[in-house]
Design a protein around this motif. Sequence first.
Motif, PDB file in Angstrom:
ATOM      1  N   ALA A  91       7.961  -2.526   7.706  1.00 40.66           N
ATOM      2  CA  ALA A  91       6.940  -2.798   6.682  1.00 40.66           C
ATOM      3  C   ALA A  91       6.468  -4.243   6.808  1.00 40.66           C
ATOM      4  O   ALA A  91       5.272  -4.532   6.755  1.00 40.66           O
ATOM      5  CB  ALA A  91       7.513  -2.530   5.295  1.00 40.66           C
ATOM      6  N   GLU A  92       7.425  -5.147   6.998  1.00 45.68           N
ATOM      7  CA  GLU A  92       7.039  -6.569   7.066  1.00 45.68           C
ATOM      8  C   GLU A  92       6.278  -6.877   8.351  1.00 45.68           C
ATOM      9  O   GLU A  92       5.391  -7.715   8.370  1.00 45.68           O
ATOM     10  CB  GLU A  92       8.282  -7.446   6.964  1.00 45.68           C
ATOM     11  N   VAL A  93       6.656  -6.192   9.420  1.00 37.65           N
ATOM     12  CA  VAL A  93       5.957  -6.436  10.692  1.00 37.65           C
ATOM     13  C   VAL A  93       4.519  -5.941  10.584  1.00 37.65           C
ATOM     14  O   VAL A  93       3.567  -6.631  10.959  1.00 37.65           O
ATOM     15  CB  VAL A  93       6.687  -5.736  11.864  1.00 37.65           C
ATOM     16  N   GLY A 117       7.485   7.989   6.148  1.00 43.36           N
ATOM     17  CA  GLY A 117       7.747   8.296   4.738  1.00 43.36           C
ATOM     18  C   GLY A 117       8.054   7.022   3.959  1.00 43.36           C
ATOM     19  O   GLY A 117       7.531   6.803   2.862  1.00 43.36           O
ATOM     20  N   GLU A 118       8.875   6.167   4.549  1.00 44.24           N
ATOM     21  CA  GLU A 118       9.246   4.917   3.868  1.00 44.24           C
ATOM     22  C   GLU A 118       8.041   3.975   3.761  1.00 44.24           C
ATOM     23  O   GLU A 118       7.815   3.354   2.725  1.00 44.24           O
ATOM     24  CB  GLU A 118      10.396   4.240   4.641  1.00 44.24           C
ATOM     25  N   ARG A 123       3.621   1.602   0.576  1.00 39.45           N
ATOM     26  CA  ARG A 123       2.164   1.388   0.683  1.00 39.45           C
ATOM     27  C   ARG A 123       1.797   0.359   1.747  1.00 39.45           C
ATOM     28  O   ARG A 123       0.992  -0.543   1.532  1.00 39.45           O
ATOM     29  CB  ARG A 123       1.579   0.967  -0.674  1.00 39.45           C
ATOM     30  N   VAL A 124       2.467   0.458   2.889  1.00 40.15           N
ATOM     31  CA  VAL A 124       2.098  -0.416   4.020  1.00 40.15           C
ATOM     32  C   VAL A 124       1.974   0.432   5.283  1.00 40.15           C
ATOM     33  O   VAL A 124       2.588   0.132   6.311  1.00 40.15           O
ATOM     34  CB  VAL A 124       3.100  -1.566   4.272  1.00 40.15           C
ATOM     35  N   LEU A 125       1.211   1.487   5.213  1.00 40.17           N
ATOM     36  CA  LEU A 125       1.071   2.367   6.377  1.00 40.17           C
ATOM     37  C   LEU A 125       0.248   1.700   7.474  1.00 40.17           C
ATOM     38  O   LEU A 125      -0.771   1.060   7.186  1.00 40.17           O
ATOM     39  CB  LEU A 125       0.387   3.661   5.952  1.00 40.17           C
ATOM     40  N   PRO A 126       0.666   1.846   8.723  1.00 40.44           N
ATOM     41  CA  PRO A 126      -0.184   1.355   9.811  1.00 40.44           C
ATOM     42  C   PRO A 126      -1.355   2.325  10.008  1.00 40.44           C
ATOM     43  O   PRO A 126      -1.267   3.494   9.631  1.00 40.44           O
ATOM     44  CB  PRO A 126       0.757   1.405  11.019  1.00 40.44           C
ATOM     45  N   GLN A 127      -2.414   1.826  10.623  1.00 44.26           N
ATOM     46  CA  GLN A 127      -3.546   2.725  10.934  1.00 44.26           C
ATOM     47  C   GLN A 127      -3.091   3.841  11.870  1.00 44.26           C
ATOM     48  O   GLN A 127      -3.480   4.982  11.727  1.00 44.26           O
ATOM     49  CB  GLN A 127      -4.672   1.936  11.625  1.00 44.26           C
ATOM     50  N   ARG A 128      -2.271   3.468  12.847  1.00 49.71           N
ATOM     51  CA  ARG A 128      -1.832   4.426  13.859  1.00 49.71           C
ATOM     52  C   ARG A 128      -0.320   4.347  14.054  1.00 49.71           C
ATOM     53  O   ARG A 128       0.250   3.253  14.104  1.00 49.71           O
ATOM     54  CB  ARG A 128      -2.446   4.086  15.231  1.00 49.71           C
TER      55      ARG A 128
END
Length: 399
Positions: A91-93, A117-118, A123-128
Amino acid sequence: MQLAPPGHAGALPEPSLEARAHSDRVVAYIVASIAAAGGWISFADYMGAALYAPGLGYYASGTRKFGAGGDFVTAPELTALFGRALGAQLAEVVESTGGDIVELGPGTGKLAADVLGELSLRRVLPQRYRLLEVSPELRARQREHLSGKVPALLSRIEWIEVLPERWRGAIVANEVFDAVPPQLVVRKSASWYERGVALDGGRLALADRPLGAGPLRDAAAALFPPDGDYVSEVNAAAQALLTSLALRCDAGALLLIDYGFPADEYYHAQRSGGTLMTHYRHRALADPLFLPGLADLTAHVDFTAMARAGVGAGMSVSGFTTQAHFLVNCGILDLLAGVGDVQSIDYLREASAVNKLLSPAEMGELFKVLMLTRGEVTPGPGFRGGDRRNRLDRVAAPH
Ligand SMILES: C[S@@+](CC[C@H](N)C(=O)[O-])C[C@H]1O[C@@H](n2cnc3c(N)ncnc32)[C@H](O)[C@@H]1O
C-alpha cells in the motif's frame, strides 16, 4: 515452501502410468539435448529443461503442483493473511510511487487476490496488477481464482508473458528466484569441476567435468570457503534476472521473498553440499534426477548476490529481514486477531498457518524478505516499526 510434517515420511507415492509416461518424455527430451551437446549438459541446462521445457517441464505442463494434492505448499496457499500483510507493505509503495504492481510467477493467483483485497480495503488500489505467467494452465487457474475472489477488480488485472519494458510501483516475487536454475561447481582435492548431466548406460547421471579459468570458476573461488572439498551453486541467471528487473525500474520497490541466506551463511564451510533440493509430493529428496518433469527442483537464494545485482543496477537496499519479522511488522498478528472468536475452528486454522509462517523451526527464519528501491519510496511497515532487527549489513556490505 511447506513440506510434510515429520512422521509423514513413508514410502514415496508411485506416479500414475500417465505421469510416468510424461516423465519418460521429459527424460527423452533431456537425452536428446545431451546428445546434441556432445554428451554433457550443465546442471543449469538440465534444471531448465526439467522445469521449463515447453509442454514438458514441471512448470510448463499441465500437472497440479501447488497445494495439498501437489508437491509443496507456499505461504500464500497457507493463509490469506500472508497476502494481506504483504498488502500493508505494498500500500505504501503504491501510494508513494503512484505505480502498478507486477507479480512474477503468481502460482494459483491466491497472493494476487489477497493483496488486491487488502489494497481495496485500504483504498490504495493500483491502476494495474500484472501477473507474469508463461504457463497457459496456470493463467487459466489464476483467472478462475481471481474471478471468484475479486470480480470487481478484474478490469485492473492483466497477464503478461515477458518482463515489462519499464515499470513504476512494485515488483513482487514470492518463491520465484529459488526456481531459477543455478550452475553447480565442485571443488575436489583442490581441483575445480562443473557438475552437469550425462548418460551412463543409457540413464541420466550426474557428471563432473574440469572447470577451466573463467568467470564461473572465479565466482566460485570468491564465494566458497578458502579450502576443502565443496559443492555449491552459483546462480548467474538469478543475478541477471534481478539486474534486468532493476534496470527497467523508473521508481519503486522490488520485493523478493524466498528461502535463502546472505552469502557468508550460504557459502559456510559446513554447508559443503550446497542447497539444491528436489520436492515431490511433500517430500524433500536429495536426488535432482528423480522423475524429471514430475518433481520440483530448487536452490536457496544468495541474498547478498541479489542485493549486489540490484545496487549494481542503481537500486538501493532498503530492507532485509526474516519473513517472521517482516510479517509481524506488517501487522499479521493484528490481522489474525481480527479473524474472530479465538475458540472457533476458523481461528485455529488461521493461527496454525500463521505459526508456520512465523516459527523459526518452519518458515519464519529460513525465509527472508529483501526490498530494493529506486527513487522516493517509503520503507513501509515491514522494515520500519516493531522489531527492527533488519540485517542490511549482511547483504549490503561491500565485497
Ligand atoms: C515455487 S513456484 C511459486 C509460485 C507462487 N509465487 C507461490 O508463492 O505460490 C515458482 C514459480 O516461479 C516461476 N518462475 C520461475 N522463473 C521465473 C521467471 N524468470 N520469471 C517469472 N516467473 C518465473 C515458475 O514458473 C513458478 O510458477
